[in-house]
Each structure stands twice: as C-alpha cells, then as structure tokens.
Design a protein around this motif. Structure first.
Motif, PDB file in Angstrom:
ATOM      1  N   THR A  31       0.943   6.718  -2.465  1.00  0.00           N
ATOM      2  CA  THR A  31      -0.256   7.561  -2.390  1.00  0.00           C
ATOM      3  C   THR A  31      -0.068   8.755  -3.313  1.00  0.00           C
ATOM      4  O   THR A  31       1.055   9.214  -3.532  1.00  0.00           O
ATOM      5  CB  THR A  31      -0.525   8.069  -0.951  1.00  0.00           C
ATOM      6  OG1 THR A  31       0.585   8.869  -0.526  1.00  0.00           O
ATOM      7  CG2 THR A  31      -0.728   6.908   0.010  1.00  0.00           C
ATOM      8  N   GLN A  53      -9.530  -5.663  -6.290  1.00  0.00           N
ATOM      9  CA  GLN A  53      -9.735  -5.851  -4.857  1.00  0.00           C
ATOM     10  C   GLN A  53      -8.851  -6.976  -4.324  1.00  0.00           C
ATOM     11  O   GLN A  53      -8.232  -6.857  -3.263  1.00  0.00           O
ATOM     12  CB  GLN A  53     -11.206  -6.163  -4.576  1.00  0.00           C
ATOM     13  CG  GLN A  53     -11.563  -6.249  -3.099  1.00  0.00           C
ATOM     14  CD  GLN A  53     -11.422  -4.906  -2.392  1.00  0.00           C
ATOM     15  OE1 GLN A  53     -11.884  -3.879  -2.895  1.00  0.00           O
ATOM     16  NE2 GLN A  53     -10.767  -4.902  -1.242  1.00  0.00           N
ATOM     17  N   THR A  87      -5.514  -0.010  -6.646  1.00  0.00           N
ATOM     18  CA  THR A  87      -6.464   1.101  -6.667  1.00  0.00           C
ATOM     19  C   THR A  87      -6.958   1.259  -8.098  1.00  0.00           C
ATOM     20  O   THR A  87      -6.185   1.557  -9.007  1.00  0.00           O
ATOM     21  CB  THR A  87      -5.801   2.403  -6.196  1.00  0.00           C
ATOM     22  OG1 THR A  87      -5.363   2.239  -4.847  1.00  0.00           O
ATOM     23  CG2 THR A  87      -6.769   3.575  -6.273  1.00  0.00           C
ATOM     24  N   THR A 135     -11.749   0.649  -5.859  1.00  0.00           N
ATOM     25  CA  THR A 135     -11.072  -0.181  -4.857  1.00  0.00           C
ATOM     26  C   THR A 135      -9.899   0.600  -4.265  1.00  0.00           C
ATOM     27  O   THR A 135      -9.321   1.467  -4.916  1.00  0.00           O
ATOM     28  CB  THR A 135     -10.522  -1.480  -5.474  1.00  0.00           C
ATOM     29  OG1 THR A 135      -9.663  -1.146  -6.581  1.00  0.00           O
ATOM     30  CG2 THR A 135     -11.647  -2.389  -5.961  1.00  0.00           C
ATOM     31  N   LYS A 136      -9.566   0.283  -3.019  1.00  0.00           N
ATOM     32  CA  LYS A 136      -8.364   0.801  -2.350  1.00  0.00           C
ATOM     33  C   LYS A 136      -8.239   2.328  -2.469  1.00  0.00           C
ATOM     34  O   LYS A 136      -7.239   2.863  -2.912  1.00  0.00           O
ATOM     35  CB  LYS A 136      -7.106   0.138  -2.927  1.00  0.00           C
ATOM     36  CG  LYS A 136      -7.101  -1.381  -2.769  1.00  0.00           C
ATOM     37  CD  LYS A 136      -7.107  -1.773  -1.310  1.00  0.00           C
ATOM     38  CE  LYS A 136      -7.150  -3.278  -1.114  1.00  0.00           C
ATOM     39  NZ  LYS A 136      -7.209  -3.668   0.313  1.00  0.00           N
ATOM     40  N   GLU A 189      -7.694   4.389  -0.245  1.00  0.00           N
ATOM     41  CA  GLU A 189      -6.721   4.977   0.670  1.00  0.00           C
ATOM     42  C   GLU A 189      -5.453   5.464  -0.018  1.00  0.00           C
ATOM     43  O   GLU A 189      -4.664   6.206   0.573  1.00  0.00           O
ATOM     44  CB  GLU A 189      -6.360   3.966   1.782  1.00  0.00           C
ATOM     45  CG  GLU A 189      -5.785   2.645   1.307  1.00  0.00           C
ATOM     46  CD  GLU A 189      -6.854   1.580   1.094  1.00  0.00           C
ATOM     47  OE1 GLU A 189      -6.494   0.382   1.135  1.00  0.00           O
ATOM     48  OE2 GLU A 189      -8.025   1.941   0.870  1.00  0.00           O
ATOM     49  N   ARG A 190      -5.225   5.055  -1.282  1.00  0.00           N
ATOM     50  CA  ARG A 190      -4.055   5.574  -1.990  1.00  0.00           C
ATOM     51  C   ARG A 190      -4.290   6.998  -2.507  1.00  0.00           C
ATOM     52  O   ARG A 190      -3.350   7.648  -2.981  1.00  0.00           O
ATOM     53  CB  ARG A 190      -3.708   4.663  -3.168  1.00  0.00           C
ATOM     54  CG  ARG A 190      -3.014   3.363  -2.750  1.00  0.00           C
ATOM     55  CD  ARG A 190      -2.237   2.765  -3.909  1.00  0.00           C
ATOM     56  NE  ARG A 190      -1.618   1.507  -3.515  1.00  0.00           N
ATOM     57  CZ  ARG A 190      -2.158   0.307  -3.700  1.00  0.00           C
ATOM     58  NH1 ARG A 190      -3.364   0.217  -4.288  1.00  0.00           N
ATOM     59  NH2 ARG A 190      -1.546  -0.781  -3.322  1.00  0.00           N
ATOM     60  N   GLY A 195      -5.028  -5.812  -4.359  1.00  0.00           N
ATOM     61  CA  GLY A 195      -4.650  -4.561  -3.721  1.00  0.00           C
ATOM     62  C   GLY A 195      -4.363  -3.424  -4.674  1.00  0.00           C
ATOM     63  O   GLY A 195      -3.522  -2.554  -4.389  1.00  0.00           O
ATOM     64  N   PRO A 226       0.795  -1.241   0.000  1.00  0.00           N
ATOM     65  CA  PRO A 226       0.000   0.000   0.000  1.00  0.00           C
ATOM     66  C   PRO A 226       0.825   1.287   0.000  1.00  0.00           C
ATOM     67  O   PRO A 226       0.283   2.357   0.203  1.00  0.00           O
ATOM     68  CB  PRO A 226      -0.794  -0.120   1.309  1.00  0.00           C
ATOM     69  CG  PRO A 226       0.097  -0.908   2.203  1.00  0.00           C
ATOM     70  CD  PRO A 226       0.829  -1.878   1.322  1.00  0.00           C
TER      71      PRO A 226
END
Length: 279
Positions: free
Chosen positions: A144, A252, A257, A271-272, A274-275, A255, A141
């Motif tokens: 970002t 998903q 995005t 999906t994901k 948070e990035r 992992g 992860p």
C-alpha cells in the motif's frame, strides 16, 4: 561485437516564429527495426520498431513477458547477427537468442508480433486466457502507498529521462521502490519497448519479480503494458494518460492497481483502489 550508440540523431530544422524563419540544429529520436531471432528453432519471432540501445535487455524482457522464458538461465547466449550476407550496419538490428538446451516454448502466440507496435490487434478474452494459461498469478494485495508517493513519481521520471530531454521524442518506463524512490529507467520510441528493456534489465540482474514495486510509463496504459506488468509481478502501474479498456480488464483480472491521468496532485484509480492509503 559492441553496438554503437545511436539513440539520437542530429538534424537541421527550420523554426518559424513571429513571421520569420531560421534554421538550427536539433536532435531526433532514432527509430530502427529490431528483429529478434531464436537460433533453435531457427525462427524470427518478432520485429519491432525501437530506439537502439539496451537491445539484449529488450529481447530478454520481450521473451520473459511473452512467456517464452521464465528466468535468466533459460537464455544461453545473446548476440548481434554475424551473417555475412546481411549489411554490416543492419546486423546491429538483429539479435540472435540461443535458449538453453531442451527448452521448447510454444511460439504460436507470438505470431502477432511481426512488425509489432502498441496497437497490436488482440482479442481481449483470448489474451487474458493466454496469460492465465502461462501461469501468471494474481498479485498479492500486500503493498500500500500514500497519494504523496504517487504524486512524486512523474517529476522523478521526467528528471531521469536523459534522451527525452535532448529529443522530446521518447517514452519511458521506470520502476520505483515502495517508498517511491526511482530505481531504474529505460527509454524507447515505444512504451512497450521501454518496459521490455526495464524488465529485461531486471531479469538479467536477477531482480524479478517486481513484487513490492511501482512501475510508471509515459503516455497511456495499453494491453501490452499491463500484460508485461502482470508477467513481472507489478502490483501498481501508473501512467500520465488514460488506460485502454483491455488494460483495465487485465489489471482487474490479475490484481493490479491501475492508475491513470497522474498529473500534479491528481490521479484516477481504475482497479484495486485499496492499495492507495488515504490517511
């Protein structure tokens, strides 16, 4: 043997406008089949409709994203067909790949790629399980990005699409660094072929995986696009249109995005999320 340039072709078109007709010269995207053959075992493993150009990169990217090879050294040699029984022009539509001695990949999962396209029939659960069996890892992860970085991608992709500018008929796949700067782009009549060319170019230059990079494709995100992105370790995949349900499932699971409907200063994150760093 050098492949002649053939990514676009000239044609005469008739333009009807305001009740009048006129003829003019136009450019069309060239579409021809590419057969990918392994020399040992001697077997055709895929036939895909593509835009000629970067054929070796396309073959390498396809073999990598399908798990036939795991690195550049797995390929001993690539060449166009030298079979005298094949019409000379058509030899450029056949790429022979010789794998390193002792490499015996499982080729059964490639059966679906005879006359493959972006709508290949695959079972979702089986396909995701196959990626897991090949050892595709869940992507870390770490990366970002801000929305402004994502907003900047479509204009850069379009500006770099040289053949699309001339023909209006090509898809593109581009890779960007973590700051959103375009690093490379490949075009093809098929989205998945463009991505294979992009991945193959990086593979042959020892620039994989794409751990801290962003990939953007024109059109929609399909299973094929996410499968190839997972194999290449891409943390963020963007497209200008909608993803398929199976594309979301792959994203998903691994992992990734997944961003769709990237237009202007708006996009959807499937999906994901948070990035995406909302400041």
């Amino acid at each position: 043997m050098t492949k002649p340039v053939g990514s676009k072709s000239k044609a005469t078109v008739w333009v009807v406008e305001n009740g009048k007709m006129r003829s003019r010269s136009d450019h069309l995207t060239t579409e021809e089949p590419l057969e990918i053959r392994l020399l040992s075992p001697n077997r055709t493993i895929a036939v895909t409709m593509r835009t000629p150009g970067a054929d070796f990169e396309l073959a390498a990217g396809f073999l990598y994203s399908e798990g036939v090879i795991s690195c550049k050294k797995d390929i001993q040699r690539m060449s166009y067909c030298v079979d005298e029984s094949v019409d000379g022009e058509q030899r450029y539509n056949i790429v022979n790949v010789e794998l390193k001695e002792g490499l015996s990949p499982d080729l059964q999962p490639l059966e679906r790629h005879f006359f493959t396209n972006s709508a290949c029939g695959v079972c979702g659960k089986t396909s995701i399980a196959a990626l897991q069996m090949r050892g595709c890892s869940v992507i870390s992860p770490g990366l970002t990005v801000t929305p402004d970085i994502i907003y900047s991608l479509p204009d850069q992709l379009r500006a770099a699409q040289g053949i699309f500018t001339a023909t209006g008929g090509l898809h593109a796949a581009a890779v960007f660094d973590s700051r959103g700067q375009i690093l490379n782009l490949r075009e093809d009549v098929g989205r998945h072929n463009a991505l294979d060319k992009l991945i193959g170019t990086a593979l042959l230059a020892d620039e994989l995986p794409f751990n801290d990079h962003i990939v953007m494709v024109s059109g929609r995100s399909s299973f094929e696009i996410l499968q190839k992105s997972a194999a290449a370790g891409v943390p963020i995949v963007c497209s200008v249109s909608a993803p398929s349900s199976l594309a979301v499932s792959v994203a998903q699971e691994f992992g990734i995005t997944l961003i769709g409907f990237l237009r202007g200063e708006r996009f959807n994150v499937y999906t994901k999320c948070e990035r995406i760093n909302i400041v």
